[in-house]
Design a protein around this motif. Structure first.
Motif, PDB file in Angstrom:
ATOM      1  N   GLU A  25       1.618   6.877  -6.800  1.00 19.12           N
ATOM      2  CA  GLU A  25       0.621   7.922  -7.053  1.00 19.12           C
ATOM      3  C   GLU A  25       1.228   9.307  -6.913  1.00 19.12           C
ATOM      4  O   GLU A  25       0.835  10.248  -7.600  1.00 19.12           O
ATOM      5  CB  GLU A  25      -0.565   7.769  -6.102  1.00 19.12           C
ATOM      6  N   HIS A  71       0.975   4.169  -2.931  1.00 19.03           N
ATOM      7  CA  HIS A  71       0.849   5.603  -2.631  1.00 19.03           C
ATOM      8  C   HIS A  71       2.051   6.379  -3.170  1.00 19.03           C
ATOM      9  O   HIS A  71       1.889   7.458  -3.747  1.00 19.03           O
ATOM     10  CB  HIS A  71       0.689   5.809  -1.123  1.00 19.03           C
ATOM     11  N   GLU A  72       3.239   5.839  -3.017  1.00 23.93           N
ATOM     12  CA  GLU A  72       4.435   6.503  -3.545  1.00 23.93           C
ATOM     13  C   GLU A  72       4.360   6.642  -5.066  1.00 23.93           C
ATOM     14  O   GLU A  72       4.739   7.679  -5.612  1.00 23.93           O
ATOM     15  CB  GLU A  72       5.695   5.726  -3.145  1.00 23.93           C
ATOM     16  N   ALA A 123       0.834  -1.211   0.000  1.00 20.73           N
ATOM     17  CA  ALA A 123       0.000   0.000   0.000  1.00 20.73           C
ATOM     18  C   ALA A 123       0.866   1.257   0.000  1.00 20.73           C
ATOM     19  O   ALA A 123       0.561   2.235  -0.693  1.00 20.73           O
ATOM     20  CB  ALA A 123      -0.947  -0.007   1.199  1.00 20.73           C
TER      21      ALA A 123
END
Length: 172
Positions: free
Chosen positions: A153, A150-151, A146
């Motif tokens: 994104e 996120h990184e 996860a």
């Protein structure tokens, strides 16, 4: 060197410290990383109140300025180093190592994890010298997956990234 949870009044100094610590990324063609905004004060305050923010000081006197700081989160039963920054004027003096070792003790979890840039000398190669090992994609826990999503994104995957893990040392 004194390492402790920073006082609330020290939180703005952590933002300034992170900006300074980001500047060396420019020389690697990573200006976007250098220009990245540090965590907002309310986020730093959440870490500080939870006891998951650590700051390194030269001494214990009044008015001491943080020279490095670390934020950590519990992720999948491990102490995940979310951020560690050392002021460039204090680099190569063991501050990062001391912050990581203190997070390990405070977290009292079986291992530390982090995500970092694979090819930046003061990132993955540095953490490898501190005993962290790179994790294969198949070894990533759901929480680490996860974090990596996120990184991506955020655009951090423009440069190679890795997840790393270090088993905690049992207290003596």
């Amino acid at each position: 060197m004194i390492i402790r949870v920073p006082d609330p009044t020290d939180l703005p100094a952590l933002r300034a410290l992170e900006r300074a610590a980001g500047e060396p990324f420019r020389a690697l063609g990573m200006a976007r990383i250098a220009d990245d905004e540090p965590p907002p004060l309310d986020v730093l305050a959440q870490y500080q109140r939870a006891g998951r923010a650590l700051a390194a000081y030269d001494g214990a006197g009044a008015g001491e300025v943080p020279r490095g700081y670390l934020l950590w989160d519990p992720v999948d039963g491990c102490c995940h180093v979310e951020q560690v920054s050392v002021h460039p004027e204090r680099a190569r003096r063991g501050i990062g190592r001391a912050l990581i070792d203190r997070a390990e003790r405070d977290g009292a979890l079986p291992a530390l994890t982090l995500t970092t840039f694979a090819d930046v000398p003061w990132n993955a190669p540095y953490y490898a010298r501190l005993g962290f090992r790179r994790l294969a994609d198949a070894a990533l826990t759901p929480g680490l997956r996860a974090i990596r999503v996120h990184e991506a994104e955020l655009g951090l995957d423009r440069w190679p990234r890795v997840c790393m893990r270090r088993e905690a040392v049992a207290p003596a």
